[in-house]
Design a protein around this motif. Structure first.
Motif, PDB file in Angstrom:
ATOM      1  N   ALA A   6      44.079  33.958  30.924  1.00  0.00           N
ATOM      2  CA  ALA A   6      42.771  33.314  30.799  1.00  0.00           C
ATOM      3  C   ALA A   6      41.830  33.703  31.928  1.00  0.00           C
ATOM      4  O   ALA A   6      40.610  33.731  31.743  1.00  0.00           O
ATOM      5  N   LEU A   9      39.035  36.308  31.318  1.00  0.00           N
ATOM      6  CA  LEU A   9      37.891  36.047  30.447  1.00  0.00           C
ATOM      7  C   LEU A   9      36.624  35.899  31.272  1.00  0.00           C
ATOM      8  O   LEU A   9      36.631  35.354  32.377  1.00  0.00           O
ATOM      9  N   LEU A  15      36.244  32.186  26.080  1.00  0.00           N
ATOM     10  CA  LEU A  15      37.423  31.336  26.285  1.00  0.00           C
ATOM     11  C   LEU A  15      37.630  30.409  25.092  1.00  0.00           C
ATOM     12  O   LEU A  15      38.759  30.271  24.590  1.00  0.00           O
ATOM     13  N   GLU A  18      39.095  32.489  22.316  1.00  0.00           N
ATOM     14  CA  GLU A  18      40.448  32.993  22.543  1.00  0.00           C
ATOM     15  C   GLU A  18      41.500  31.894  22.496  1.00  0.00           C
ATOM     16  O   GLU A  18      42.626  32.111  22.032  1.00  0.00           O
ATOM     17  N   TRP A 144      44.035  27.550  30.654  1.00  0.00           N
ATOM     18  CA  TRP A 144      42.834  27.433  29.816  1.00  0.00           C
ATOM     19  C   TRP A 144      41.812  26.499  30.463  1.00  0.00           C
ATOM     20  O   TRP A 144      40.645  26.842  30.621  1.00  0.00           O
ATOM     21  N   ARG A 147      40.416  27.862  33.847  1.00  0.00           N
ATOM     22  CA  ARG A 147      39.337  28.840  33.692  1.00  0.00           C
ATOM     23  C   ARG A 147      38.057  28.154  33.206  1.00  0.00           C
ATOM     24  O   ARG A 147      36.949  28.534  33.603  1.00  0.00           O
ATOM     25  N   GLU A 148      38.208  27.151  32.381  1.00  0.00           N
ATOM     26  CA  GLU A 148      37.047  26.377  31.929  1.00  0.00           C
ATOM     27  C   GLU A 148      36.330  25.745  33.124  1.00  0.00           C
ATOM     28  O   GLU A 148      35.096  25.758  33.199  1.00  0.00           O
TER      29      GLU A 148
END
Length: 245
Positions: A6, A9, A15, A18, A144, A147-148
């Motif tokens: 992740a 990205l 994101l 994906e 996930w 990265r968010e």
């Protein structure tokens, strides 16, 4: 794409796309797809989403709400977080009443619902059996949401953890995203507040605990709509938003 990738990205839109293809946790993949095959009687005519569910809301949100995981016959059916179940009914109706959403109902992805300055996400993106992801599944899914947070960091000022699971999952994620988590680590509670300074001298972050909006809490009165409204209004103000009083 595996969650461990992740970090490669480049933007939130990518994101969100994906994450919907993730198959990293065999037990969760089997459960979300089994729920879609069996279905509930009321939803026999539905074509279930049955994939991981991305976050929802603008990419420059200043207020982030974090839950637990999609419901098997809620977001796992509709394809949008907190959509199509009693938890979402309470949450979105309250956000609408505060002027943070354009409508009080959340029926299905693509129904026109919009959030203003607010994004909602989960630390686990697939529906787990009995709403209980394992520690390993939580940790596998962590990249996930990590990265968010990287993408939201320039604008997010307040995070509301909806339940103890979200609170505990968030602490290492927020530390990794550049905020300083105090020691001993702050404990979850409804209305608990932790102020996290930025390690790089940037804007601090306020972490607020809230009982989860699950029927177990709302039907028993542990969490009432006035309680939720008051907490979300305060969270919105701390994030620089102007909720309707």
């Amino acid at each position: 794409m595996h969650p461990a990738e992740a970090h490669l990205l480049s933007d939130l839109e990518t994101l969100d796309r994906e994450v919907t293809h993730c198959r990293a946790c065999p037990r969760l993949v089997a459960w979300r797809e089994e729920a879609a095959r069996v279905k509930r009687r009321a939803y026999q005519d539905w074509d279930y989403w049955a994939r991981p569910v991305p976050g929802f809301g603008p990419p420059d949100a200043s207020l982030l709400l974090v839950g637990l995981a999609p419901a098997a016959h809620g977001a796992n059916r509709t394809g949008r977080i907190f959509t199509g179940d009693p938890s979402g009914d309470v949450l979105y109706r309250t956000l609408h009443g505060l002027g943070l959403a354009n409508r009080p109902e959340s029926v299905v992805h693509g129904d026109g619902l919009e959030l203003y300055g607010v994004r909602i996400t989960d630390p686990v993106r697939c529906a787990p059996p009995d709403n209980k992801p394992s520690t390993e599944e939580r940790d596998t899914c962590r990249p996930w949401i990590a990265r968010e947070l990287d993408f939201l960091r320039p604008t997010v000022r307040t995070v509301v953890a909806l339940g103890g699971f979200a609170w505990q999952a968030l602490l290492p994620i927020l530390a990794g995203a550049g905020w300083q988590v105090p020691r001993p680590r702050p404990r979850f509670g409804h209305g608990a507040v932790a102020d996290l300074p930025a390690a790089d001298g940037g804007p601090p972050l306020k972490l607020i605990g809230c009982y989860h909006v699950s029927p177990r809490n709302t039907y028993t009165g542990r969490l009432t709509v006035p309680m939720l409204r008051e907490l979300l209004a305060e969270a919105a103000r701390s994030a620089g938003l102007e909720p309707v009083e």
